[in-house]
Design a protein around this motif. Sequence first.
Motif, PDB file in Angstrom:
ATOM      1  N   ILE A   1     -71.582  11.882 -37.282  1.00 22.66           N
ATOM      2  CA  ILE A   1     -72.012  12.522 -36.033  1.00 22.66           C
ATOM      3  C   ILE A   1     -70.823  13.155 -35.319  1.00 22.66           C
ATOM      4  N   TRP A   2     -69.702  12.427 -35.279  1.00 24.12           N
ATOM      5  CA  TRP A   2     -68.502  12.925 -34.589  1.00 24.12           C
ATOM      6  C   TRP A   2     -68.001  14.208 -35.235  1.00 24.12           C
ATOM      7  N   SER A   3     -68.041  14.270 -36.577  1.00 25.72           N
ATOM      8  CA  SER A   3     -67.559  15.468 -37.276  1.00 25.72           C
ATOM      9  C   SER A   3     -68.439  16.674 -36.979  1.00 25.72           C
ATOM     10  N   ILE A   4     -69.734  16.459 -36.793  1.00 23.70           N
ATOM     11  CA  ILE A   4     -70.634  17.568 -36.464  1.00 23.70           C
ATOM     12  C   ILE A   4     -70.383  18.057 -35.044  1.00 23.70           C
ATOM     13  N   ILE A   5     -70.268  17.117 -34.102  1.00 27.71           N
ATOM     14  CA  ILE A   5     -70.084  17.493 -32.698  1.00 27.71           C
ATOM     15  C   ILE A   5     -68.762  18.233 -32.487  1.00 27.71           C
ATOM     16  N   ASN A   6     -67.747  17.906 -33.263  1.00 26.05           N
ATOM     17  CA  ASN A   6     -66.431  18.518 -33.094  1.00 26.05           C
ATOM     18  C   ASN A   6     -66.170  19.662 -34.069  1.00 26.05           C
ATOM     19  N   ASN A   7     -67.209  20.173 -34.693  1.00 23.03           N
ATOM     20  CA  ASN A   7     -67.063  21.297 -35.615  1.00 23.03           C
ATOM     21  C   ASN A   7     -67.446  22.587 -34.899  1.00 23.03           C
ATOM     22  N   PRO A   8     -66.487  23.470 -34.594  1.00 24.39           N
ATOM     23  CA  PRO A   8     -66.802  24.709 -33.860  1.00 24.39           C
ATOM     24  C   PRO A   8     -67.647  25.692 -34.653  1.00 24.39           C
ATOM     25  N   PHE A   9     -67.845  25.426 -35.948  1.00 23.07           N
ATOM     26  CA  PHE A   9     -68.637  26.323 -36.776  1.00 23.07           C
ATOM     27  C   PHE A   9     -70.054  26.446 -36.236  1.00 23.07           C
ATOM     28  N   TYR A  10     -70.570  25.345 -35.634  1.00 23.12           N
ATOM     29  CA  TYR A  10     -71.941  25.367 -35.117  1.00 23.12           C
ATOM     30  C   TYR A  10     -72.063  26.234 -33.875  1.00 23.12           C
TER      31      TYR A  10
ATOM     32  N   THR B   1     -58.965  32.063 -36.547  1.00 23.78           N
ATOM     33  CA  THR B   1     -60.363  31.938 -36.161  1.00 23.78           C
ATOM     34  C   THR B   1     -61.044  33.299 -36.182  1.00 23.78           C
ATOM     35  N   SER B   2     -62.341  33.259 -36.337  1.00 18.75           N
ATOM     36  CA  SER B   2     -63.149  34.472 -36.243  1.00 18.75           C
ATOM     37  C   SER B   2     -64.489  34.106 -35.629  1.00 18.75           C
ATOM     38  N   THR B   3     -65.030  34.984 -34.858  1.00 20.81           N
ATOM     39  CA  THR B   3     -66.312  34.745 -34.200  1.00 20.81           C
ATOM     40  C   THR B   3     -67.279  35.881 -34.530  1.00 20.81           C
ATOM     41  N   GLY B   4     -68.545  35.542 -34.461  1.00 17.90           N
ATOM     42  CA  GLY B   4     -69.572  36.549 -34.704  1.00 17.90           C
ATOM     43  C   GLY B   4     -69.801  36.887 -36.163  1.00 17.90           C
ATOM     44  N   LYS B   5     -69.172  36.166 -37.076  1.00 20.11           N
ATOM     45  CA  LYS B   5     -69.335  36.444 -38.500  1.00 20.11           C
ATOM     46  C   LYS B   5     -70.524  35.695 -39.101  1.00 20.11           C
TER      47      LYS B   5
ATOM     48  N   SER C   1     -54.276  34.935 -51.153  1.00 26.53           N
ATOM     49  CA  SER C   1     -54.345  36.231 -50.465  1.00 26.53           C
ATOM     50  C   SER C   1     -55.758  36.795 -50.484  1.00 26.53           C
ATOM     51  N   VAL C   2     -56.419  36.696 -51.638  1.00 28.65           N
ATOM     52  CA  VAL C   2     -57.792  37.205 -51.755  1.00 28.65           C
ATOM     53  C   VAL C   2     -58.738  36.411 -50.861  1.00 28.65           C
ATOM     54  N   LEU C   3     -58.600  35.076 -50.879  1.00 27.83           N
ATOM     55  CA  LEU C   3     -59.467  34.240 -50.045  1.00 27.83           C
ATOM     56  C   LEU C   3     -59.248  34.515 -48.567  1.00 27.83           C
ATOM     57  N   SER C   4     -57.979  34.698 -48.173  1.00 30.96           N
ATOM     58  CA  SER C   4     -57.680  34.987 -46.773  1.00 30.96           C
ATOM     59  C   SER C   4     -58.298  36.320 -46.352  1.00 30.96           C
ATOM     60  N   ALA C   5     -58.234  37.329 -47.225  1.00 30.28           N
ATOM     61  CA  ALA C   5     -58.824  38.629 -46.917  1.00 30.28           C
ATOM     62  C   ALA C   5     -60.343  38.534 -46.800  1.00 30.28           C
ATOM     63  N   LYS C   6     -60.957  37.731 -47.653  1.00 33.24           N
ATOM     64  CA  LYS C   6     -62.407  37.550 -47.588  1.00 33.24           C
ATOM     65  C   LYS C   6     -62.812  36.847 -46.301  1.00 33.24           C
ATOM     66  N   LYS C   7     -62.029  35.840 -45.898  1.00 28.35           N
ATOM     67  CA  LYS C   7     -62.337  35.123 -44.661  1.00 28.35           C
ATOM     68  C   LYS C   7     -62.170  36.032 -43.456  1.00 28.35           C
ATOM     69  N   GLU C   8     -61.153  36.885 -43.478  1.00 24.05           N
ATOM     70  CA  GLU C   8     -60.967  37.843 -42.389  1.00 24.05           C
ATOM     71  C   GLU C   8     -62.168  38.795 -42.290  1.00 24.05           C
TER      72      GLU C   8
ATOM     73  N   GLY D   1     -70.563  29.142 -33.749  1.00 24.41           N
ATOM     74  CA  GLY D   1     -70.288  30.496 -34.213  1.00 24.41           C
ATOM     75  C   GLY D   1     -68.820  30.810 -34.378  1.00 24.41           C
ATOM     76  N   ILE D   2     -67.969  29.780 -34.401  1.00 24.26           N
ATOM     77  CA  ILE D   2     -66.518  29.978 -34.535  1.00 24.26           C
ATOM     78  C   ILE D   2     -66.072  29.440 -35.891  1.00 24.26           C
ATOM     79  N   HIS D   3     -65.528  30.290 -36.705  1.00 23.58           N
ATOM     80  CA  HIS D   3     -65.031  29.884 -38.019  1.00 23.58           C
ATOM     81  C   HIS D   3     -63.517  29.692 -37.930  1.00 23.58           C
ATOM     82  N   VAL D   4     -63.045  28.496 -38.258  1.00 22.73           N
ATOM     83  CA  VAL D   4     -61.622  28.161 -38.185  1.00 22.73           C
ATOM     84  C   VAL D   4     -61.121  27.887 -39.592  1.00 22.73           C
ATOM     85  N   TRP D   5     -60.003  28.497 -39.967  1.00 22.67           N
ATOM     86  CA  TRP D   5     -59.381  28.224 -41.258  1.00 22.67           C
ATOM     87  C   TRP D   5     -57.866  28.307 -41.124  1.00 22.67           C
ATOM     88  N   HIS D   6     -57.182  28.172 -42.259  1.00 30.47           N
ATOM     89  CA  HIS D   6     -55.712  28.136 -42.313  1.00 30.47           C
ATOM     90  C   HIS D   6     -55.166  26.968 -41.483  1.00 30.47           C
TER      91      HIS D   6
END
Length: 407
Positions: A235-244, A266-270, A155-162, A246-251
């Motif tokens: 290389i494939w893992s980097i190209i398919n990682n939306p974090f680059y 997901t969250s953007t702009g963080k 719960s704490v980790l989820s709140a921090k990610k939000e 600006g999109i953070h994906v979890w859960h």
Amino acid sequence: MYNKIAFYARISKAGQQNSHAGNSIKNQASILYNAVSVLNSASKDKISKENSSIQFFIDDGYSGRSTRRPAFRKMLAKAVLGEIDTILVKDFSRFSREHILMSEFLEQVFPEKGIRFISVADCYDSTKNNTSLLTSFKSLFNEYYCNDISHKVKSVLSAKKEAGCYCMANVPFGYNKIPCTDSSIIGINSDEARIVHKIFTLAADGLNCREISDILNTGNFFAGRKCSEWNSSYIWSIINNPFYAGIHVWHKYESGIRLPKEYWKTSTGKHSAIVSTELYNKARQGTSKSSPKGRRHIFHGITKCKTCHKALCAGRRKKEFLCCNHCQPGELKKIQADTLFKICLDKINSEFLKHPCPFKEKNVLTRMLAGDGQCSLHDKELLLNNFIQKVEIGSRHDIDIFWKFHL
């Protein structure tokens, strides 16, 4: 006299020194050694106090919910082999926090093997048959405590990610973790970010992952803190990682099970993006892990080796051959794909003449026979996949064909 003694100590956090709580490895060892003296003075069933007869098993940094503890497994293996006749722990939670597992060992495993189990803090000794309802409640409470802590941490980790905090242990290549007073934020590593941008640019230009990795390795580009060189999977893992982008994906996972994408969060702009969304989407389109291999052979999925029963694949150098990579070191050539297709076509033709075919593929077969076997790859695959279930190939064209329909 019990001469094969085992002390077991466990702590969840590696190197934790909470001596005041009595849970450090040092304090657990002291409690167990003192318990031996007390038990020998109060019981007829003496325990050897010689250090040579005591084996100490320590799991430093392992959860009590997990059975994948090296010292724990080693101790149980020795107990089953008869090398241990007594096990001492500080309390039940040090041995395990799983109620069912704890009950199984106390009521079945240890009595069957004649092993004496002692929990010092719980005043439990298996030789006294002092199992009570309180013992069961204690093991239940240990499991509940672990579940409750897990729920609170999630719960704490989820709140921090939000809130935009990055709570993972490792950061993606191209970023640095900057510790703050109450959270952790992600900053861009300029040197690594230039390499990431180059990867996306090359991918957007149409290069595949293997070609990109060769370029980076040839140019001696830094591959990260945990990798010595670049490879197509990296290389494939980097190209398919939306974090680059600006999109953070979890859960993505829950209780060890991967969730469908609609449940991901997901969250953007963080955090700062290294590449634009347009470049990210363009790089992902049509990017493969390795160099283009062309179309798979027409017998893909239906050919097996008679010797090892593994699937056959196209040869690396001679693509026209079907080969086995398991029977011997290197490739073992079995047969040419065109030769095998002609054999199968003749077999299908003979069976078709004997037994009129009621299937829709009859038109495909008729058209193929009329054209002396000259047809498209699509027609060939359609014919094989609908008439043939499996083809086993041995040595010297020893072939067995298994049909998909009952003749």
